[in-house]
Design a protein around this motif. Sequence first.
Motif, PDB file in Angstrom:
ATOM      1  N   GLY A 155       0.786  -1.168  -0.039  1.00 25.40           N
ATOM      2  CA  GLY A 155       0.016  -0.015  -0.028  1.00 25.40           C
ATOM      3  C   GLY A 155       0.791   1.249   0.009  1.00 25.40           C
ATOM      4  N   THR A 156       0.382   2.263  -0.720  1.00 22.34           N
ATOM      5  CA  THR A 156       1.151   3.552  -0.626  1.00 22.34           C
ATOM      6  C   THR A 156      -0.035   4.670  -0.680  1.00 22.34           C
ATOM      7  N   ASP A 157       0.389   5.906  -0.350  1.00 22.89           N
ATOM      8  CA  ASP A 157      -0.338   7.028  -0.143  1.00 22.89           C
ATOM      9  C   ASP A 157       0.323   8.088  -0.703  1.00 22.89           C
ATOM     10  N   ALA A 158      -0.204   9.255  -0.515  1.00 31.31           N
ATOM     11  CA  ALA A 158       0.322  10.449  -1.206  1.00 31.31           C
ATOM     12  C   ALA A 158       1.915  10.952  -0.889  1.00 31.31           C
ATOM     13  N   ASN A 159       2.480  10.032   0.083  1.00 33.17           N
ATOM     14  CA  ASN A 159       3.650  10.034   0.532  1.00 33.17           C
ATOM     15  C   ASN A 159       4.582   8.793   0.184  1.00 33.17           C
ATOM     16  N   GLY A 160       4.268   7.996  -0.567  1.00 29.94           N
ATOM     17  CA  GLY A 160       4.677   6.696  -1.077  1.00 29.94           C
ATOM     18  C   GLY A 160       4.470   5.509  -0.095  1.00 29.94           C
ATOM     19  N   LEU A 161       5.327   4.686  -0.199  1.00 29.60           N
ATOM     20  CA  LEU A 161       5.198   3.442   0.430  1.00 29.60           C
ATOM     21  C   LEU A 161       5.059   3.657   2.096  1.00 29.60           C
ATOM     22  N   ILE A 162       3.813   2.941   2.654  1.00 30.67           N
ATOM     23  CA  ILE A 162       3.681   3.187   4.018  1.00 30.67           C
ATOM     24  C   ILE A 162       4.184   1.960   4.609  1.00 30.67           C
ATOM     25  N   PRO A 163       5.042   2.632   5.556  1.00 33.76           N
ATOM     26  CA  PRO A 163       5.700   1.469   6.589  1.00 33.76           C
ATOM     27  C   PRO A 163       5.111   0.465   7.071  1.00 33.76           C
ATOM     28  N   ASP A 164       3.819   0.718   7.635  1.00 37.81           N
ATOM     29  CA  ASP A 164       3.210  -0.223   8.494  1.00 37.81           C
ATOM     30  C   ASP A 164       2.520  -1.222   7.384  1.00 37.81           C
ATOM     31  N   ALA A 165       2.201  -0.607   6.300  1.00 39.52           N
ATOM     32  CA  ALA A 165       1.696  -1.440   5.304  1.00 39.52           C
ATOM     33  C   ALA A 165       2.714  -2.401   4.818  1.00 39.52           C
ATOM     34  N   LEU A 166       3.924  -2.010   4.778  1.00 41.29           N
ATOM     35  CA  LEU A 166       5.101  -2.955   4.485  1.00 41.29           C
ATOM     36  C   LEU A 166       5.316  -4.013   5.431  1.00 41.29           C
ATOM     37  N   ARG A 167       5.485  -3.594   6.641  1.00 42.87           N
ATOM     38  CA  ARG A 167       5.584  -4.630   7.909  1.00 42.87           C
ATOM     39  C   ARG A 167       4.326  -5.527   7.467  1.00 42.87           C
ATOM     40  N   ALA A 168       3.170  -5.099   7.623  1.00 42.58           N
ATOM     41  CA  ALA A 168       2.011  -6.285   7.605  1.00 42.58           C
ATOM     42  C   ALA A 168       1.973  -7.065   6.539  1.00 42.58           C
ATOM     43  N   ARG A 169       2.468  -6.421   5.198  1.00 39.46           N
ATOM     44  CA  ARG A 169       2.495  -7.330   4.127  1.00 39.46           C
ATOM     45  C   ARG A 169       3.262  -8.521   4.206  1.00 39.46           C
ATOM     46  N   ILE A 170       4.770  -8.092   4.580  1.00 37.05           N
ATOM     47  CA  ILE A 170       5.896  -9.155   4.927  1.00 37.05           C
ATOM     48  C   ILE A 170       5.208 -10.123   5.893  1.00 37.05           C
ATOM     49  N   ALA A 171       4.468  -9.698   7.080  1.00 39.19           N
ATOM     50  CA  ALA A 171       4.050 -10.786   7.918  1.00 39.19           C
ATOM     51  C   ALA A 171       2.996 -11.665   7.191  1.00 39.19           C
ATOM     52  N   GLU A 172       2.033 -11.059   6.699  1.00 31.77           N
ATOM     53  CA  GLU A 172       1.140 -11.744   5.966  1.00 31.77           C
ATOM     54  C   GLU A 172       1.661 -12.802   5.066  1.00 31.77           C
ATOM     55  N   LEU A 173       2.257 -12.541   4.103  1.00 34.91           N
ATOM     56  CA  LEU A 173       3.133 -13.284   2.923  1.00 34.91           C
ATOM     57  C   LEU A 173       3.774 -14.459   3.529  1.00 34.91           C
ATOM     58  N   ARG A 174       4.475 -14.145   4.543  1.00 42.53           N
ATOM     59  CA  ARG A 174       5.388 -15.052   5.150  1.00 42.53           C
ATOM     60  C   ARG A 174       4.466 -16.296   6.001  1.00 42.53           C
ATOM     61  N   ALA A 175       3.532 -15.766   6.569  1.00 43.64           N
ATOM     62  CA  ALA A 175       2.662 -16.489   7.228  1.00 43.64           C
ATOM     63  C   ALA A 175       1.839 -17.537   6.319  1.00 43.64           C
ATOM     64  N   ALA A 176       1.625 -17.069   4.965  1.00 45.80           N
ATOM     65  CA  ALA A 176       1.097 -17.893   3.635  1.00 45.80           C
ATOM     66  C   ALA A 176       2.225 -18.927   3.182  1.00 45.80           C
ATOM     67  N   GLY A 177       3.398 -18.721   3.657  1.00 43.11           N
ATOM     68  CA  GLY A 177       4.593 -19.607   3.240  1.00 43.11           C
ATOM     69  C   GLY A 177       5.273 -18.970   2.029  1.00 43.11           C
ATOM     70  N   GLU A 178       5.014 -17.913   1.539  1.00 49.71           N
ATOM     71  CA  GLU A 178       5.829 -17.273   0.634  1.00 49.71           C
ATOM     72  C   GLU A 178       7.214 -16.892   0.833  1.00 49.71           C
ATOM     73  N   ARG A 179       8.165 -16.962  -0.252  1.00 44.54           N
ATOM     74  CA  ARG A 179       9.419 -16.495  -0.133  1.00 44.54           C
ATOM     75  C   ARG A 179       9.661 -15.278  -0.675  1.00 44.54           C
TER      76      ARG A 179
END
Length: 329
Positions: A155-179
């Motif tokens: 996720g992004t907004d008017a200031n670019g990549l959202i740090p909290d969205a990056l953290r959440a995305r990494i956790a979500e994808l790794r929980a799903a077993g993605e490399r």
Amino acid sequence: MTTASESLTTSHESLLSERAAGIKQSAVRDVFELSLDPSLVSLAGGNPYLQLLPLEKVGEMARRIIVEQGPEALQYGSGLGTPELRAQIIDVMAAEGITNVGVEDVVVTNGSQSAQDMACKVFCNPGDTVLCEDPTYVGALNTFEAYQVSARPVGTDANGLIPDALRARIAELRAAGERIKFLYTIPNFNNPSGITLAAERRQEIVDICREAGILILEDNPYGMLRYEGTPAPTLRSLDPENVIYMGSFSKIFAPGLRIGWAAVPTHLFRRFYLAGEAVALCPPTLNQMIISAYLNEHDWKGQITKYNDLYRSRRDAMLEALAKYLPAG
């Protein structure tokens, strides 16, 4: 009735690799083809206004190089790029505040698109995941798809990549077993959104990726084409050990020369440049020598200022016309 051509097509389909089946025509190439139509004024492609270059001067540089250094200029060269251009690239990066790169960390590439390909070849297996901004450069998506890699938007907004969205995305994808292998990002004037990652977010983005063991692929073709405001530090300047920086002469000089570069962390450098050498053997020597002469003999920083002045006036005219002629909303 089946023709001979159709029969061959059918029989050869079974020979195609899984990777080939995923290769599609680039939307970037489609845009460039459309922009060649003289009846159109295209706002879609990132084509620099080359008429602003000192073309006669550049032509004389090319003539002199061929006449005086032809056996070198027209010969095979180093897979790393010419020593002169690699040293000059250090100066170009320094103009953007990157001072933690040595010549030994720079490899010249056939445009920055080639560096994206090299990164996928070195780091990604089929089924791996890369992260990217939402939206991101369609040319990079073509490369990821060709290597059978999943591109997952962050996720992004008017200031670019959202740090909290990056953290959440990494956790979500790794929980799903993605490399997850790397984050591909265009922090300055993102293509296609035009958004620039806010300065106050940059260190946090770098820290998140480093702590998660994820590389950053920083694509920065537009960084010097700033019309106003203060430049933010590049991600490479914030973390030389975890960021692969990709630069290009396409926007600040001439895209037809197809010369870019990658600044690679020292411990990854050999594998990275060998991945490119295996395909291209070496970047074109003549083109590199033309760029070196241009950087040596022309005020290239002043030329970028001219570009910025022109592009700023064009942007302002476009925004004025949009406000005047388009309906509200």
